[in-house]
Design a protein around this motif. Structure first.
Motif, PDB file in Angstrom:
ATOM      1  N   ASP A 138      76.501  44.672 -74.758  1.00  0.00           N
ATOM      2  CA  ASP A 138      77.469  45.600 -74.170  1.00  0.00           C
ATOM      3  C   ASP A 138      78.728  44.845 -73.761  1.00  0.00           C
ATOM      4  N   GLU A 139      79.763  44.979 -74.550  1.00  0.00           N
ATOM      5  CA  GLU A 139      81.060  44.338 -74.330  1.00  0.00           C
ATOM      6  C   GLU A 139      80.983  42.850 -73.987  1.00  0.00           C
ATOM      7  N   THR A 192      78.203  52.131 -72.524  1.00  0.00           N
ATOM      8  CA  THR A 192      77.184  51.578 -71.635  1.00  0.00           C
ATOM      9  C   THR A 192      76.042  52.571 -71.439  1.00  0.00           C
ATOM     10  N   GLU A 206      76.592  44.851 -69.782  1.00  0.00           N
ATOM     11  CA  GLU A 206      78.016  44.729 -69.483  1.00  0.00           C
ATOM     12  C   GLU A 206      78.182  43.901 -68.210  1.00  0.00           C
TER      13      GLU A 206
HETATM   14 MG   LIG Z   1      80.683  50.125 -70.540  1.00  0.00          MG
END
Ligand SMILES: [Mg+2]
Ligand SMILES: Nc1ncnc2c1ncn2[C@@H]1O[C@H](COP(=O)(O)OP(=O)(O)OP(=O)(O)O)[C@@H](O)[C@H]1O
Length: 236
Positions: free
Chosen positions: A160-161, A41, A83
């Protein structure tokens, strides 16, 4: 296309990224693999200028980004799907999407064109257009976050994820969409994931981030056969 060279990012005394370098070529999907707290991140926040870098340079299409603001980064053609999605729960789906285009200052016609593209990719968002973002399911919120990023017509999309907290079937759906965005729209992708198996399925190359340092960088074919990757990221 994107060249990150030897960057350091700290939170007070915590050095979250230590001399990290990576490159993304135009039209690639590149994954950034790493466990909890590895610095994924932080990397995304450094590229989008939400976090200052203490050392190193970030270049995009030959231009150094170091001194640009987050809005200027979007105007350069980099959008991020953060995220945890970070959609605006009180705003409607449509308003959420419009927010993504805001830094670009599009005309109404351009805006409609962007919306059509997002709705073609995620028809559910069109159906739910006037509903509050917070009423969507987790998977739909992820689609909304991706759609919002696409509204700025990025050349490079940072994710992000995107699989975080989604059921396996929805993860498949989201990753299919990422692949489609890459192949049909020609958008370059940098994908941070803990779900290495899924990330490698759609990526051409990958980097492994451990405690703020890149320990490996290779094609996904090579990474899949790497002992460190097998043991730590693919469950043996
Ligand atoms: Mg992260
Ligand atoms: N706001 C913050 N203040 C202090 N330390 C932070 C902050 N954000 C992150 N860190 C620290 O920086 C390091 C990298 O965190 P980061 O969130 O970038 O990792 P990550 O790879 O994204 O992890 P995750 O998979 O859990 O999202 C960790 O040690 C984390 O504790």
């Amino acid at each position: 296309m994107l060249v990150v060279r030897d960057i350091d990012v700290s939170y007070g005394n915590i050095r979250a990224l230590k001399g990290v370098s990576l490159e993304v070529q135009e039209k690639e999907i590149v994954c950034l693999l790493g466990a909890n707290g590895a610095g994924k991140t932080t990397m995304m926040r450094a590229i989008t200028k939400l976090r200052p870098i203490q050392r190193g340079t970030i270049e995009f299409m030959g231009q150094v980004l170091n001194d640009l603001s987050p809005a200027q980064i979007v105007r350069q053609g980099i959008s991020c799907v953060p995220e945890g999605r970070k959609i605006f729960p009180e705003m409607t789906v449509l308003e959420n999407l419009e927010m993504g285009a805001y830094p670009r200052g599009y005309t109404k016609a351009e805006m409609d064109e962007n919306l059509d593209k997002v709705f073609a990719l995620f028809p559910i968002l069109k159906e739910r257009m006037h509903q509050a973002g917070g009423t969507l399911s987790g998977g739909q919120q992820q689609m909304l976050a991706i759609g919002r990023a696409l509204m700025a017509r990025p050349r490079l999309l940072l994710l992000d994820e995107p699989s975080l907290g989604l059921a396996p079937l929805l993860v498949e759906r989201v990753f299919e969409a990422i692949q489609q965005i890459n192949q049909q729209e020609g958008i370059t992708v940098l994908l941070a994931e803990q779900n290495a198996r899924m990330a490698m399925r759609i990526s051409q190359r990958g980097y492994v981030l451990v405690n703020g340092e890149i320990t490996l960088s290779d094609t996904v074919e090579m990474l899949r056969n790497n002992e460190e990757v097998k043991k730590n990221y693919l469950g043996g």
